[in-house]
Motif scaffolding. Structure first.
Motif, PDB file in Angstrom:
ATOM      1  N   ARG A 174      -1.342  34.262  -1.488  1.00 31.61           N
ATOM      2  CA  ARG A 174      -0.463  35.013  -0.583  1.00 31.61           C
ATOM      3  C   ARG A 174      -0.899  36.443  -0.272  1.00 31.61           C
ATOM      4  O   ARG A 174      -0.508  36.983   0.759  1.00 31.61           O
ATOM      5  N   TYR A 175      -1.659  37.070  -1.147  1.00 29.30           N
ATOM      6  CA  TYR A 175      -2.074  38.448  -0.893  1.00 29.30           C
ATOM      7  C   TYR A 175      -3.019  38.465   0.301  1.00 29.30           C
ATOM      8  O   TYR A 175      -4.015  37.740   0.339  1.00 29.30           O
ATOM      9  N   ASN A 176      -2.722  39.311   1.309  1.00 30.21           N
ATOM     10  CA  ASN A 176      -3.471  39.248   2.570  1.00 30.21           C
ATOM     11  C   ASN A 176      -4.947  39.623   2.434  1.00 30.21           C
ATOM     12  O   ASN A 176      -5.753  39.292   3.291  1.00 30.21           O
ATOM     13  N   GLN A 177      -5.325  40.287   1.349  1.00 24.37           N
ATOM     14  CA  GLN A 177      -6.744  40.593   1.136  1.00 24.37           C
ATOM     15  C   GLN A 177      -7.504  39.388   0.569  1.00 24.37           C
ATOM     16  O   GLN A 177      -8.719  39.370   0.588  1.00 24.37           O
ATOM     17  N   PHE A 178      -6.772  38.409   0.045  1.00 22.75           N
ATOM     18  CA  PHE A 178      -7.399  37.183  -0.468  1.00 22.75           C
ATOM     19  C   PHE A 178      -7.148  36.036   0.507  1.00 22.75           C
ATOM     20  O   PHE A 178      -8.052  35.556   1.147  1.00 22.75           O
ATOM     21  N   GLY A 179      -5.897  35.595   0.568  1.00 17.91           N
ATOM     22  CA  GLY A 179      -5.491  34.562   1.517  1.00 17.91           C
ATOM     23  C   GLY A 179      -6.198  33.226   1.345  1.00 17.91           C
ATOM     24  O   GLY A 179      -6.536  32.562   2.318  1.00 17.91           O
ATOM     25  N   PHE A 180      -6.428  32.808   0.093  1.00 24.40           N
ATOM     26  CA  PHE A 180      -6.987  31.473  -0.120  1.00 24.40           C
ATOM     27  C   PHE A 180      -5.913  30.465   0.245  1.00 24.40           C
ATOM     28  O   PHE A 180      -4.790  30.529  -0.245  1.00 24.40           O
ATOM     29  N   LYS A 181      -6.267  29.552   1.112  1.00 27.90           N
ATOM     30  CA  LYS A 181      -5.261  28.700   1.736  1.00 27.90           C
ATOM     31  C   LYS A 181      -4.870  27.505   0.869  1.00 27.90           C
ATOM     32  O   LYS A 181      -5.717  26.916   0.208  1.00 27.90           O
ATOM     33  N   PRO A 182      -3.593  27.146   0.917  1.00 28.34           N
ATOM     34  CA  PRO A 182      -3.168  25.901   0.268  1.00 28.34           C
ATOM     35  C   PRO A 182      -3.753  24.709   1.028  1.00 28.34           C
ATOM     36  O   PRO A 182      -4.297  24.873   2.116  1.00 28.34           O
ATOM     37  N   HIS A 225       0.846  -1.198   0.000  1.00 31.58           N
ATOM     38  CA  HIS A 225       0.000   0.000   0.000  1.00 31.58           C
ATOM     39  C   HIS A 225       0.880   1.247   0.000  1.00 31.58           C
ATOM     40  O   HIS A 225       1.806   1.372   0.807  1.00 31.58           O
ATOM     41  N   TYR A 226       0.601   2.164  -0.913  1.00 31.93           N
ATOM     42  CA  TYR A 226       1.286   3.451  -1.017  1.00 31.93           C
ATOM     43  C   TYR A 226       0.313   4.543  -0.567  1.00 31.93           C
ATOM     44  O   TYR A 226      -0.813   4.610  -1.068  1.00 31.93           O
ATOM     45  N   LYS A 227       0.759   5.375   0.337  1.00 32.95           N
ATOM     46  CA  LYS A 227      -0.022   6.544   0.750  1.00 32.95           C
ATOM     47  C   LYS A 227       0.874   7.756   0.526  1.00 32.95           C
ATOM     48  O   LYS A 227       1.967   7.846   1.100  1.00 32.95           O
ATOM     49  N   VAL A 228       0.422   8.686  -0.326  1.00 26.52           N
ATOM     50  CA  VAL A 228       1.247   9.805  -0.753  1.00 26.52           C
ATOM     51  C   VAL A 228       0.527  11.114  -0.478  1.00 26.52           C
ATOM     52  O   VAL A 228      -0.690  11.205  -0.655  1.00 26.52           O
ATOM     53  N   GLN A 229       1.277  12.107  -0.031  1.00 29.31           N
ATOM     54  CA  GLN A 229       0.728  13.439   0.195  1.00 29.31           C
ATOM     55  C   GLN A 229       1.544  14.471  -0.567  1.00 29.31           C
ATOM     56  O   GLN A 229       2.755  14.325  -0.739  1.00 29.31           O
ATOM     57  N   ASP A 230       0.830  15.496  -1.004  1.00 32.20           N
ATOM     58  CA  ASP A 230       1.481  16.637  -1.627  1.00 32.20           C
ATOM     59  C   ASP A 230       0.841  17.894  -1.072  1.00 32.20           C
ATOM     60  O   ASP A 230      -0.251  17.860  -0.500  1.00 32.20           O
ATOM     61  N   HIS A 231       1.518  18.998  -1.248  1.00 26.94           N
ATOM     62  CA  HIS A 231       1.055  20.298  -0.759  1.00 26.94           C
ATOM     63  C   HIS A 231       0.700  21.137  -1.982  1.00 26.94           C
ATOM     64  O   HIS A 231       1.560  21.431  -2.805  1.00 26.94           O
ATOM     65  N   PHE A 232      -0.580  21.498  -2.135  1.00 26.37           N
ATOM     66  CA  PHE A 232      -1.020  22.299  -3.280  1.00 26.37           C
ATOM     67  C   PHE A 232      -0.911  23.768  -2.902  1.00 26.37           C
ATOM     68  O   PHE A 232      -1.821  24.363  -2.337  1.00 26.37           O
ATOM     69  N   GLY A 233       0.235  24.334  -3.185  1.00 26.73           N
ATOM     70  CA  GLY A 233       0.477  25.729  -2.848  1.00 26.73           C
ATOM     71  C   GLY A 233       1.797  26.192  -3.424  1.00 26.73           C
ATOM     72  O   GLY A 233       2.639  25.387  -3.808  1.00 26.73           O
ATOM     73  N   LEU A 234       1.966  27.492  -3.482  1.00 26.94           N
ATOM     74  CA  LEU A 234       3.209  28.094  -3.956  1.00 26.94           C
ATOM     75  C   LEU A 234       3.816  28.917  -2.834  1.00 26.94           C
ATOM     76  O   LEU A 234       3.100  29.612  -2.117  1.00 26.94           O
ATOM     77  N   ASP A 235       5.125  28.852  -2.707  1.00 26.71           N
ATOM     78  CA  ASP A 235       5.795  29.707  -1.726  1.00 26.71           C
ATOM     79  C   ASP A 235       6.677  30.722  -2.466  1.00 26.71           C
ATOM     80  O   ASP A 235       6.748  30.732  -3.693  1.00 26.71           O
ATOM     81  N   PHE A 261       0.841  31.024 -12.755  1.00 29.59           N
ATOM     82  CA  PHE A 261       1.490  30.919 -11.449  1.00 29.59           C
ATOM     83  C   PHE A 261       1.432  32.244 -10.676  1.00 29.59           C
ATOM     84  O   PHE A 261       1.318  32.239  -9.455  1.00 29.59           O
ATOM     85  N   ARG A 262       1.483  33.344 -11.395  1.00 27.69           N
ATOM     86  CA  ARG A 262       1.386  34.647 -10.717  1.00 27.69           C
ATOM     87  C   ARG A 262      -0.003  34.823 -10.090  1.00 27.69           C
ATOM     88  O   ARG A 262      -0.125  35.300  -8.962  1.00 27.69           O
ATOM     89  N   ILE A 263      -1.048  34.410 -10.811  1.00 26.02           N
ATOM     90  CA  ILE A 263      -2.410  34.471 -10.249  1.00 26.02           C
ATOM     91  C   ILE A 263      -2.511  33.560  -9.034  1.00 26.02           C
ATOM     92  O   ILE A 263      -3.052  33.939  -7.992  1.00 26.02           O
ATOM     93  N   TRP A 264      -1.981  32.356  -9.162  1.00 29.52           N
ATOM     94  CA  TRP A 264      -2.007  31.392  -8.060  1.00 29.52           C
ATOM     95  C   TRP A 264      -1.354  32.000  -6.822  1.00 29.52           C
ATOM     96  O   TRP A 264      -1.894  31.959  -5.725  1.00 29.52           O
TER      97      TRP A 264
END
Length: 196
Positions: A172-180, A139-149, A164-167
């Protein structure tokens, strides 16, 4: 408007195949999921397909585990000796864990949705040795992080594309802050072999 453009631009990275729609699903999850983990049977299917199709004897964890079974199974006692269990760890650690960074992943949607993986847990669920055959369930269990730093967006490879700039701005913009969020995938495979 930014999310609509984000989804539209994602099509540049997911041109064909059964996984091409995943990036749009993940963008919508980023918009409405409030950082909850993301699962999809398509991700599970992509992981299993990747593991089964990797035929690189020096890199494939599946083939390296198969070699360990072949080498260390105790055929007389019909088991795998506990003293040799570190051979599994060595087989996995010296292989290449499943990642979606192959050439075709640039176009089938997996390179943009997952690309690299963050954590992989491989478990041997069972091993049965009968006569001159063995069967292992792995059994393989894999995780990834959907976000840009900041490091990601600083690279030319990413900052040259509006996608990528929109993403980055949405996340990251504090007025949006949609979380990874975490992307979770699982696959169970069977490894069989015969006494050599």
């Amino acid at each position: 408007m930014l999310f609509d453009e984000f989804r539209q631009l994602s099509r540049l990275f997911s041109i064909y195949g059964p996984y091409r729609h995943l990036i749009e699903n993940m963008i919508t999850h980023m918009q409405h999921g409030n950082s909850s983990p993301f699962r999809s049977m398509y991700l599970d299917s992509a992981l299993k397909d990747h593991i089964l199709r990797d035929n690189s004897t020096e890199n494939s964890t599946r083939l390296r585990l198969d070699k360990a079974f072949n080498t260390f199974v105790d055929w007389e006692n019909k088991n795998y000796p506990a003293k040799d269990r570190d051979e599994f760890r060595d087989a996995i650690m010296s292989g290449k864990l499943p990642k979606f960074n192959r050439f075709q992943d640039n176009f089938n949607g997996m390179g943009i949705t997952v690309h690299d993986t963050w954590a992989t847990h491989i478990t041997i669920k069972s091993l049965q040795v009968d006569n001159d055959r063995y069967q292992a369930i792995v059994h393989y269990k894999v995780q990834d992080h959907f976000g840009l730093d900041v490091d990601d967006i600083s690279k030319f490879k990413f900052n040259q594309f509006r996608f990528f700039r929109i993403w980055f701005v949405l996340q990251r913009y504090n007025q949006f802050g949609f979380k990874p969020f975490m992307t979770n995938m699982e696959a169970t495979i069977e490894i069989t072999g015969t006494r050599e």
